[in-house]
Enzyme design. Structure first.
Site, PDB file in Angstrom:
ATOM      1  N   GLY A   1     -58.443 -36.025  23.337  1.00  0.00           N
ATOM      2  CA  GLY A   1     -58.099 -37.427  23.084  1.00  0.00           C
ATOM      3  C   GLY A   1     -59.036 -38.172  22.150  1.00  0.00           C
ATOM      4  N   VAL A   2     -59.913 -37.453  21.440  1.00  0.00           N
ATOM      5  CA  VAL A   2     -60.827 -38.137  20.515  1.00  0.00           C
ATOM      6  C   VAL A   2     -60.236 -38.275  19.117  1.00  0.00           C
ATOM      7  CG1 VAL A   2     -62.917 -37.483  21.754  1.00  0.00           C
ATOM      8  CG2 VAL A   2     -62.044 -35.986  19.951  1.00  0.00           C
TER       9      VAL A   2
ATOM     10  N   GLY B   1     -67.498 -41.849   9.476  1.00  0.00           N
ATOM     11  CA  GLY B   1     -66.516 -42.549  10.296  1.00  0.00           C
ATOM     12  C   GLY B   1     -65.158 -42.535   9.627  1.00  0.00           C
TER      13      GLY B   1
ATOM     14  N   LYS C   1     -52.890 -25.132  13.634  1.00  0.00           N
ATOM     15  CA  LYS C   1     -53.340 -25.390  15.001  1.00  0.00           C
ATOM     16  C   LYS C   1     -52.928 -24.170  15.813  1.00  0.00           C
ATOM     17  CE  LYS C   1     -53.372 -28.774  18.751  1.00  0.00           C
ATOM     18  NZ  LYS C   1     -54.720 -29.323  18.740  1.00  0.00           N
TER      19      LYS C   1
ATOM     20  N   GLY D   1     -58.795 -29.097  22.530  1.00  0.00           N
ATOM     21  CA  GLY D   1     -59.873 -29.611  23.366  1.00  0.00           C
ATOM     22  C   GLY D   1     -61.221 -29.458  22.666  1.00  0.00           C
TER      23      GLY D   1
END
Length: 231
Positions: free
Chosen positions: A16-17, A205, A41, A121
């Site tokens: 979830g990051v 960022g 992925k 994850g």
């Protein structure tokens, strides 16, 4: 790692990051620069989750950024939103890691194309008995980009992830704090500086994105040190 393989492996400090958003931004930014690039992925869980009104499933977002067919982005997929070892167990299977590595390396051998691979994850998430995401990253040998939250608690999570990567001889290319706010507060500024200093790593960022538009992804990814990570 075969000499023809070039790319980046995107992992995170937690689920979830925003690993997929960062990976998609990387792909879109490379494409905008005219760099031949594909996304992959290898493992995805949560395919049974109800669709989000704005954000598509991970492999579809990566496909949107790369121009690939979504089915070409993933190797293995499971319905429940759980760790891959449990997802396979619930399906009455065990992931064959040798076959997964073989398929991953075959998919990565793209005639000089750059490959952005997103893990599932964090690095120590189990895939099969005695085998985790860190092992999968090691099979490729790509530099690792760590995605983390910018807020409170991220220092410990990020430094532990850096330690886990380096203890397995993985090369850390950089850390991306996601989403990086337009007006960061004192904690966020301090977190960024502290991770750089204690982790010995460049911290960037990624600005918050409102929608999965390839142009917006490319613009956000353009601010990341892409070429430095590949050097």
């Amino acid at each position: 790692m075969a000499a023809s393989l070039r790319g980046l492996f995107v992992t995170g400090t937690d689920t979830g990051v925003g690993k997929t958003v960062v990976a998609a931004a990387l792909v879109a930014a490379f494409r905008a620069r005219g760099v031949p690039v594909r996304a992959l992925k290898p493992l995805i869980t949560g395919l049974d989750d109800p669709p989000d009104a704005v954000w598509p499933p991970d492999h579809e977002l990566l496909a949107r950024a790369s121009g690939q067919d979504p089915d070409d982005v993933k190797l293995l997929g499971y319905g429940p939103a759980v760790s891959p070892h449990l997802a396979a167990e619930l399906a009455g299977e065990q992931i064959r890691t040798a076959e997964l590595e073989r398929d991953l390396l075959a998919a990565a051998d793209g005639d000089g194309e750059l490959l952005v691979v997103e893990g599932v994850g964090g690095l120590l998430v189990p895939i099969a008995p005695g085998y985790d995401v860190r092992d999968l990253a090691g099979a490729l040998g790509f530099p690792v980009v760590v995605v983390a939250r910018p807020g409170l608690g991220t220092i410990n999570h990020t430094l532990l992830t850096l330690e886990a990567a380096r203890s397995a001889a993985l090369r850390v290319a950089g850390v991306v704090l996601n989403p990086w706010p337009a007006a960061p507060d004192a904690i966020e500024h301090s977190n960024r500086e502290t991770i750089e200093r204690l982790g010995g790593v460049r911290v960037s960022g990624l600005p918050e994105l409102e929608a999965p538009d390839p142009d917006a992804l490319a613009a956000a990814g353009a601010g990341l040190p892409l070429q430095d990570w590949l050097a």
